[in-house]
Design a protein around this motif. Structure first.
Motif, mmCIF file in Angstrom:
data_model
loop_
_atom_site.group_PDB
_atom_site.id
_atom_site.type_symbol
_atom_site.label_atom_id
_atom_site.label_comp_id
_atom_site.label_asym_id
_atom_site.label_seq_id
_atom_site.Cartn_x
_atom_site.Cartn_y
_atom_site.Cartn_z
ATOM 1 N N ILE A 1 22.543 149.339 36.364
ATOM 2 C CA ILE A 1 22.129 149.952 37.634
ATOM 3 C C ILE A 1 21.534 151.310 37.307
ATOM 4 C CG2 ILE A 1 22.916 150.987 39.800
ATOM 5 C CD1 ILE A 1 24.925 148.765 40.060
ATOM 6 N N THR A 2 20.366 151.573 37.864
ATOM 7 C CA THR A 2 19.704 152.862 37.671
ATOM 8 C C THR A 2 19.451 153.478 39.034
ATOM 9 O OG1 THR A 2 18.588 151.986 35.708
ATOM 10 C CG2 THR A 2 17.745 154.054 36.628
ATOM 11 N N VAL A 3 20.009 154.663 39.243
ATOM 12 C CA VAL A 3 19.802 155.400 40.494
ATOM 13 C C VAL A 3 18.785 156.499 40.200
ATOM 14 C CG1 VAL A 3 20.864 156.790 42.301
ATOM 15 C CG2 VAL A 3 22.163 154.934 41.231
ATOM 16 N N PHE A 4 17.677 156.489 40.904
ATOM 17 C CA PHE A 4 16.645 157.510 40.739
ATOM 18 C C PHE A 4 16.954 158.634 41.729
ATOM 19 C CE2 PHE A 4 14.911 153.671 38.993
ATOM 20 C CZ PHE A 4 14.279 154.110 37.835
ATOM 21 N N SER A 5 17.847 159.509 41.318
ATOM 22 C CA SER A 5 18.439 160.501 42.212
ATOM 23 C C SER A 5 17.445 161.494 42.800
ATOM 24 C CB SER A 5 19.546 161.266 41.488
ATOM 25 O OG SER A 5 19.019 161.947 40.363
ATOM 26 N N LYS A 6 16.279 161.662 42.193
ATOM 27 C CA LYS A 6 15.284 162.599 42.715
ATOM 28 C C LYS A 6 14.177 161.905 43.518
ATOM 29 C CE LYS A 6 15.884 165.926 38.931
ATOM 30 N NZ LYS A 6 16.990 166.571 39.481
ATOM 31 N N HIS A 7 14.225 160.581 43.579
ATOM 32 C CA HIS A 7 13.176 159.842 44.289
ATOM 33 C C HIS A 7 13.360 159.983 45.797
ATOM 34 C CE1 HIS A 7 10.317 156.805 45.421
ATOM 35 N NE2 HIS A 7 9.927 156.759 44.158
ATOM 36 N N PRO A 8 12.315 160.430 46.503
ATOM 37 C CA PRO A 8 12.434 160.673 47.946
ATOM 38 C C PRO A 8 12.723 159.426 48.777
ATOM 39 C CG PRO A 8 10.148 160.881 47.235
ATOM 40 C CD PRO A 8 10.979 160.749 45.995
ATOM 41 N N GLU A 9 12.465 158.231 48.216
ATOM 42 C CA GLU A 9 12.732 156.998 48.962
ATOM 43 C C GLU A 9 14.117 156.428 48.668
ATOM 44 O OE1 GLU A 9 8.888 154.543 49.942
ATOM 45 O OE2 GLU A 9 8.950 154.942 47.773
ATOM 46 N N GLY A 10 14.954 157.178 47.947
ATOM 47 C CA GLY A 10 16.316 156.714 47.678
ATOM 48 C C GLY A 10 16.352 155.416 46.903
ATOM 49 N N VAL A 11 15.668 155.379 45.743
ATOM 50 C CA VAL A 11 15.498 154.135 44.984
ATOM 51 C C VAL A 11 16.649 153.900 44.009
ATOM 52 C CG1 VAL A 11 14.035 152.933 43.297
ATOM 53 C CG2 VAL A 11 12.988 154.221 45.168
ATOM 54 N N VAL A 12 17.129 152.646 44.036
ATOM 55 C CA VAL A 12 18.117 152.160 43.073
ATOM 56 C C VAL A 12 17.574 150.855 42.509
ATOM 57 C CG1 VAL A 12 20.480 151.334 42.726
ATOM 58 C CG2 VAL A 12 20.026 153.161 44.378
ATOM 59 N N ILE A 13 17.672 150.693 41.193
ATOM 60 C CA ILE A 13 17.267 149.435 40.569
ATOM 61 C C ILE A 13 18.516 148.752 40.025
ATOM 62 C CG2 ILE A 13 16.059 148.409 38.608
ATOM 63 C CD1 ILE A 13 13.775 150.259 39.120
ATOM 64 N N VAL A 14 18.652 147.474 40.345
ATOM 65 C CA VAL A 14 19.772 146.676 39.859
ATOM 66 C C VAL A 14 19.200 145.563 38.992
ATOM 67 C CG1 VAL A 14 21.768 145.264 40.472
ATOM 68 C CG2 VAL A 14 21.049 147.132 41.989
ATOM 69 N N LYS A 15 19.654 145.530 37.743
ATOM 70 C CA LYS A 15 19.219 144.475 36.825
ATOM 71 C C LYS A 15 20.363 143.474 36.677
ATOM 72 C CE LYS A 15 17.283 143.590 32.278
ATOM 73 N NZ LYS A 15 16.930 144.165 30.974
ATOM 74 N N PHE A 16 20.120 142.267 37.162
ATOM 75 C CA PHE A 16 21.104 141.192 37.082
ATOM 76 C C PHE A 16 20.867 140.381 35.803
ATOM 77 C CE2 PHE A 16 20.902 142.096 41.616
ATOM 78 C CZ PHE A 16 22.229 142.046 41.998
ATOM 79 N N THR A 17 21.882 139.634 35.394
ATOM 80 C CA THR A 17 21.707 138.790 34.210
ATOM 81 C C THR A 17 20.999 137.481 34.551
ATOM 82 O OG1 THR A 17 23.906 137.825 34.490
ATOM 83 C CG2 THR A 17 23.729 139.744 33.031
#
Length: 143
Positions: A54-70
């Motif tokens: 899981i990557t949280v882009f804490s400075k991204h104004p759109e509140g972006v989180v990326i989840v990489k599933f297996t």
């Protein structure tokens, strides 16, 4: 792009979630970031399947989180669950990652300052005393 995902099968395991948080919340309290990461991981693994990262882009104004599933099937389930769902009053947008979009936010002014500083330090090093260096690393000027 033409509606195809450039990341292939790997891209089908990666989900982009937008509007998962407010940047100002995270700036005020770092624990919000940790809680989001931990809570999202638990929720995703319990409902959809194993999460690789899981990557949280804490400075991204759109509140972006990326989840990489297996598995792509887990990613598909997550998109079906999250897309257009509401979380803390925000409408979530959930899509597969297109394989090219970079969600990092870069402070261009700061980057330029740091690059300039590195160049100056390197120039000073080149012009400085090279007696400490082995012969093969010394600057040779032909002329």
């Amino acid at each position: 792009f033409n509606g195809r995902i450039t990341g292939g099968r790997k891209g089908l395991c990666i989900v982009v979630l937008k509007h998962m948080f407010d940047v100002h919340e995270i700036e005020k309290d770092d624990s919000v970031l940790e809680a989001l990461d931990r809570g999202l991981r638990t929720e995703c693994e319990e409902k959809f399947g194993p999460v690789e990262k899981i990557t949280v882009f804490s400075k991204h104004p759109e509140g972006v989180v990326i989840v990489k599933f297996t598995q792509p099937s887990a990613a598909t389930k997550a998109i079906q669950k999250y897309h257009n769902n509401t979380r803390k009053g925000r409408k979530i947008e959930a899509v597969f990652w297109d394989g090219v979009t970079d969600f990092n936010i870069v402070d261009e002014v700061q980057e330029k300052k740091e690059a300039q500083k590195r160049h100056e330090e390197f120039g000073n090093w080149l012009e400085g005393d090279q007696e400490d260096l082995p012969e093969e690393f010394r600057l040779k000027v032909e002329g």
